[in-house]
Enzyme design. Structure first.
Site, PDB file in Angstrom:
ATOM      1  N   SER A  54      -9.788   2.590   2.889  1.00  0.00           N
ATOM      2  CA  SER A  54      -8.813   3.155   1.975  1.00  0.00           C
ATOM      3  C   SER A  54      -7.881   2.115   1.339  1.00  0.00           C
ATOM      4  O   SER A  54      -7.273   2.401   0.318  1.00  0.00           O
ATOM      5  CB  SER A  54      -7.954   4.181   2.712  1.00  0.00           C
ATOM      6  OG  SER A  54      -7.143   3.562   3.684  1.00  0.00           O
ATOM      7  N   LYS A 111       0.847  -1.195   0.000  1.00  0.00           N
ATOM      8  CA  LYS A 111       0.000   0.000   0.000  1.00  0.00           C
ATOM      9  C   LYS A 111       0.882   1.245   0.000  1.00  0.00           C
ATOM     10  O   LYS A 111       1.881   1.306   0.736  1.00  0.00           O
ATOM     11  CB  LYS A 111      -0.899  -0.016   1.252  1.00  0.00           C
ATOM     12  CG  LYS A 111      -1.941   1.107   1.283  1.00  0.00           C
ATOM     13  CD  LYS A 111      -2.820   1.047   2.540  1.00  0.00           C
ATOM     14  CE  LYS A 111      -3.917   2.106   2.517  1.00  0.00           C
ATOM     15  NZ  LYS A 111      -4.734   2.108   3.744  1.00  0.00           N
ATOM     16  N   SER A 158     -10.163   0.880   7.342  1.00  0.00           N
ATOM     17  CA  SER A 158      -9.544   0.841   6.019  1.00  0.00           C
ATOM     18  C   SER A 158      -8.929  -0.496   5.633  1.00  0.00           C
ATOM     19  O   SER A 158      -8.558  -0.686   4.479  1.00  0.00           O
ATOM     20  CB  SER A 158      -8.463   1.920   5.922  1.00  0.00           C
ATOM     21  OG  SER A 158      -9.057   3.170   5.708  1.00  0.00           O
TER      22      SER A 158
END
Lengths: 490, 498
Positions: free
Chosen positions: B161, B78, B185
């Site tokens: 997210s 990420k 997230s």
């Protein structure tokens, strides 16, 4: 007993004014490393040489408290007789500036590490005043912006960024520029004794923000202004004096003081508006979520307290109590740890009061005049003690001693050696002195007549003549005694 | 090839140890899978050359018998994790071109354990979003598609997210994926993409080197294909780090052992709380019934389920949307154009700030900076920030109280399955509601896991969430192992590489 200082008042056109002063002193913590990063906190490196990823606020980089700086703050708190808060919190003070990489300064707002304390100042007349300390908190220093390196750009040096500062906030307890200066001197002295700040104002290790207001004696507090970032005792006093005059003039002309932040112009000795209350930042303080509340244990505090060095007030009290020094002499001598140490060594086994006198008058005068400091003083404490010893045992007179002192300061030689070399030993031989007196009286018969006719004041003239004849070496006590018996007894 | 991609990380590790495949073969398969599924926009940066080098090094260590816990496992990272020498942007234009000279502690742990880096993965800008639509690199598409109903034929969100990470996992273009979870997230995208996602106890994984969103809530954790992989990856990611003052210096329970124990012996006697307050208005029946089914699965394995009350739950979301933006408004102040990232020159310093931040931040980030600045402002601080902190404490107390009686809580992971891209981004408030079940664990700092438990009527994954007391990730793994076995979730996204 010492006198408590009374408030010195300032005379205006419309009457008297009382000045109210409070100080915020920023003292750089003596520490190898910065407050929240491992980078060096030392002075004098090239631009941006002491910058870590944390200092530069790189994404994801986190602060970690330097416990040594916490200990330094606790020690300082103890030295200020202040309350130590075992629980304290680091907050973020948010504002944008180019030399503030994080966009916030990590400081302590609601819960500082040190609470209320006090500090005693001594004025030149020996009077004292206790100045309240409101709080002491730890915070990060910002970097340095340089606007004069390029025609259109500003340069940033982050070496100072993140260096640990102690902000020491006084109560508005000072009533004159002299008191404010005495407060900063005393604070600096304590910090240096403790070794928690080097107190070097030129290098910026100690800076003061000065809050000043004026009011009618005993009346309600006036509106204050804050003059920022003063880095010498002279500037602090000049800024206060200027502010006091400016504020009184405005009020007496029917105006009102704006609560604002001002800057001191060192070139003109004046202050000017930096930002008004309307432009004041909203710093949006909140607890820094990257740091846990700071816990100090009572055991840690006790350990630091037991290792605290003897502080200037303790030594001063000892010098006054045991050696009988005046408040002022004792205060001057103990202001710096080195001075106190010099005094202790010089006065060991000597007349303590006489040594104090010689130090504060002759030695400090000579150092001042020559621009030297005690560190590179040509006269060692032992040699000054030796000189005082020669005075005490009657080997030389005080007057001769001044010449010997000057010689010692010049050459670094010992007192006894100079006295021997130059034959300055005091003449205490009654016969020799009597012979000199006889000569003087014979040569000034008219004045002898006049003296005996009632002009008592001529006695001093005869003493002076005899001393002159002896090259200053005649024992003044004996001269007096013999002369008096000759003039009065005949 | 499909055999390789269908292996879990635990299975792949065994295959590598048994030399039935090599790390190079495994990595090549995932590089190809990422090529094949590039349309979903999960990757923002591919590091295939680096991956091949790392795979070769893994093969050498495997040959020498020096394999680490994640030796040879290909992983996409990420973009919130700083990676040394590899551009890291948090999916924001303001950080475009930023190449960190340092590695985050979590990714360093992965590399130390032998993992192979495939590239950087898309996410919501600064992890602010629940649909992966706020990214400066554009939205990510969920590899799952609806089989019927109004969503059929529409591109769906993978959640956010960590949307890119979940999409890459579901698309099988990464074998494991580290995520970050500030309000859900990790768990919400895991639920939307049929994956396991764990937010561990706050402080388990170091935040050092992770681009900060809201420091008191941010926590990294694994997104994996199954519970065993979650236990494996969590073991690698977690560490005490003196470089993060909020890092926990407590040993991680043996999660692989916890997994095996639950599989072998069940969870007899484990007490599970079913919080009344997690029944929310408008929750689809199928989610309510899945929740009920989950309760039965746990009881079948020996657990005792009891209703519990967390009375302050309804205040969690409003408190979260004060605290998180407040911290974010301060955390993002460093993106000022002075030292790194984007700079748009201006007539003055303030003008440069305004232009740089105006151009560099997207709308959602600006919205949260404005909210955060407002709630911290003089005159509003007590009414918003302080009140939100008080609520946070009450929510923590709620959990402390129920955990005196139960070992874990069972809730749905999300109030819905994946929704269509573009559907909710125009209404920030309904977007915020996605986090309603996940936010309380962040506010309390306690661990929680989302486990895929079934499909909605239109064929989209649904997750169940377990929440445990601080430091009890082992309880989560045990409960999750039971849910996983009972659910038997073996569906594969239509957009998965093969």
């Amino acid at each position: 007993m010492t006198d408590i200082a009374t408030s010195p008042l300032v005379e205006g056109r419309t009457g008297q004014w009382e000045v109210v002063i409070g100080l915020e002193v920023h003292a750089q913590v003596s520490s190898q490393a910065k407050l929240f990063s491992g980078s060096s906190a030392t002075f004098g490196a090239g631009p941006n040489e002491h910058v870590s990823l944390v200092d530069a606020a790189m994404p994801g980089m986190l602060p970690v408290i330097n416990r040594f700086c916490v200990e330094q703050a606790v020690k300082t708190g103890l030295g200020l007789n202040a309350e130590i808060n075992l629980f304290s919190v680091f907050d973020r003070k948010n504002y944008f500036y180019a030399d503030l990489p994080q966009g916030y300064q990590i400081s302590q707002f609601k819960d500082p590490i040190v609470g209320e304390g006090s500090l005693r100042i001594v004025m030149a007349d020996g009077s004292t005043r206790d100045i309240g300390i409101e709080r002491l908190h730890l915070e990060q220093d910002a970097g340095k912006s340089m606007h004069d390196q390029h025609p259109t750009k500003s340069y940033i040096d982050l070496n100072r960024t993140g260096v640990a500062l102690m902000e020491i906030v006084s109560r508005p307890d000072m009533r004159s520029a002299a008191e404010a200066a005495a407060y900063v001197r005393k604070l600096r002295s304590i910090l240096r004794y403790l070794g928690t700040c080097d107190g070097n104002m030129e290098e910026g290790s100690l800076r003061a923000d000065v809050n000043v207001s004026v009011r009618r004696p005993g009346g309600p507090l006036g509106t204050r202004t804050e003059t920022k970032n003063l880095n010498s005792l002279r500037f602090i006093q000049a800024a206060i004096d200027y502010e006091v005059a400016r504020q009184i003039e405005i009020i007496e002309d029917g105006g009102a003081i704006d609560q604002e932040t001002r800057l001191f112009d060192t070139a003109t000795g004046t202050t000017r508006t930096m930002r008004s209350k309307e432009d004041a930042h909203d710093y949006r303080y909140f607890p820094d979520p990257d740091l846990l509340p700071m816990i100090v244990t009572q055991d840690e505090v006790d350990a630091l307290a037991s290792a605290l060095p003897e502080l200037p007030d303790d030594i001063r009290d000892r010098l006054m109590g045991e050696y009988g020094l005046s408040t002022y002499d004792a205060s001057v001598i103990t202001e710096e740890r080195d001075t106190a140490r010099y005094y202790e060594a010089a006065s060991d086994g000597r007349d303590r009061k006489l040594v104090a006198n010689w130090m504060t008058v002759e030695l400090f005068g000579a150092l001042n005049k020559s621009g030297k400091s005690l560190e590179n003083c040509p006269i060692s404490p032992e040699k000054l003690g030796e000189l005082v010893g020669l005075i005490s045992d009657g080997t030389i007179s005080g007057r001769i001693a001044k010449d010997v002192f000057a010689d010692m300061f010049e050459t670094g030689k010992g007192a006894a050696a100079i006295v021997d070399e130059k034959g300055l030993k005091q003449v205490s031989d009654g016969g020799a002195i009597e012979a000199l007196i006889d000569q003087v009286l014979a040569a000034n018969q008219d004045k002898v007549e006049a003296y005996r006719g009632g002009k008592d004041k001529l006695f001093g003239f005869f003493v002076g003549q005899v001393m002159k004849q002896s090259g200053g070496q005649a024992n003044p006590g004996m001269v007096n005694q013999i002369l008096r018996s000759k003039l009065d007894g005949a | 090839m499909s055999d390789i991609l269908s292996m879990t990380a635990v299975a792949a590790r065994q295959a590598l140890d048994n030399k039935t495949i090599s790390a190079v073969e495994l990595t090549e398969a995932y590089i190809k899978a990422a090529d094949d599924t590039a349309d979903n926009n999960a990757y923002v940066l591919r590091t295939s050359d680096k991956a091949m080098e790392m795979a070769k090094a893994s093969d050498k260590r495997l040959a020498k018998g020096e394999a680490g816990l994640l030796e040879g496992i290909p992983i996409g990272i990420k973009d919130m994790f700083c990676t040394q020498g590899v551009e890291t942007t948090a999916s924001s234009a303001i950080l475009k071109g930023f190449v960190p000279p340092y590695e985050s502690t979590v990714t360093e742990n992965l590399w130390q354990d032998g993992a192979v880096m495939l590239g950087k993965i898309n996410c919501d800008e600064f992890a602010m979003g629940s649909a992966n639509e706020t990214s400066a690199f554009g939205a990510v598409t969920n590899p799952w598609t609806a089989s019927e109903g109004p969503l059929q034929g529409k591109a769906l969100t993978p959640g956010g997210s960590s949307g890119g990470s979940a999409a890459a996992m579901a698309a099988r273009s990464t074998l494991l994926a580290p995520g970050t979870d500030t309000g859900g997230s990790i768990r919400q995208p895991a639920a939307f993409c049929g994956l396991v996602g764990m937010k561990p106890t706050y402080g388990r994984c170091s935040r050092r080197g992770i681009v900060a969103f809201a420091s008191s809530l941010d926590q990294a954790g694994p997104i994996t294909r199954d519970v065993a992989d979650c236990a494996l990856m969590m073991t690698s990611m977690a560490s005490y780090d003196s470089g993060d003052s909020t890092s926990i210096d407590a040993p991680l329970p043996d999660l692989m052992d916890a997994f095996a124990t639950a599989k072998n012996a069940g969870i007899k006697g484990m007490r599970i709380g079913i919080p009344d307050e997690y029944t929310v208005d408008g929750m689809p029946d199928q989610i309510a019934s899945l929740w009920e089914t989950g309760r039965k699965w746990l009881e079948d394995a020996g657990a005792v389920c009891v209703p519990v009350s967390l009375p302050h739950t309804q205040y969690a979301l409003p408190a979260y949307y004060i605290i998180a933006p407040a911290e974010a408004s301060s955390n993002l102040a460093r993106y000022d154009g002075v030292r790194y990232g984007l700079r748009v020159d201006g007539a003055s310093l303030d003008d440069m700030y305004a232009k740089t931040r105006g151009a560099g931040f997207g709308d959602e980030v600006k919205r949260r900076i404005l909210i955060g600045t407002y709630v911290l402002s003089a005159g509003y601080y007590d009414a918003y920030y302080i009140k939100a902190q008080k609520i946070r404490r009450l929510i923590q107390n709620d959990f402390t109280n129920v955990f005196a009686d139960v070992d874990a809580l069972l809730t749905p992971s999300t109030p819905s399955s994946a929704f269509a891209l573009g559907d909710e981004s125009k209404d920030p408030l309904s977007m915020f509601l996605n986090d309603v079940f996940t936010v309380p664990a962040n506010l309390a700092g306690i661990p929680a896991i989302s486990v895929p438990a079934g499909l909605s009527s239109d064929g989209l994954p649904l997750g169940l969430q377990l929440i445990a007391p601080s430091l009890r990730e082992d309880t989560l793994i045990k409960g999750a192992a039971i849910l996983e076995s009972a659910a038997g979730f073996d569906h594969v996204a239509s957009g998965a590489a093969s």
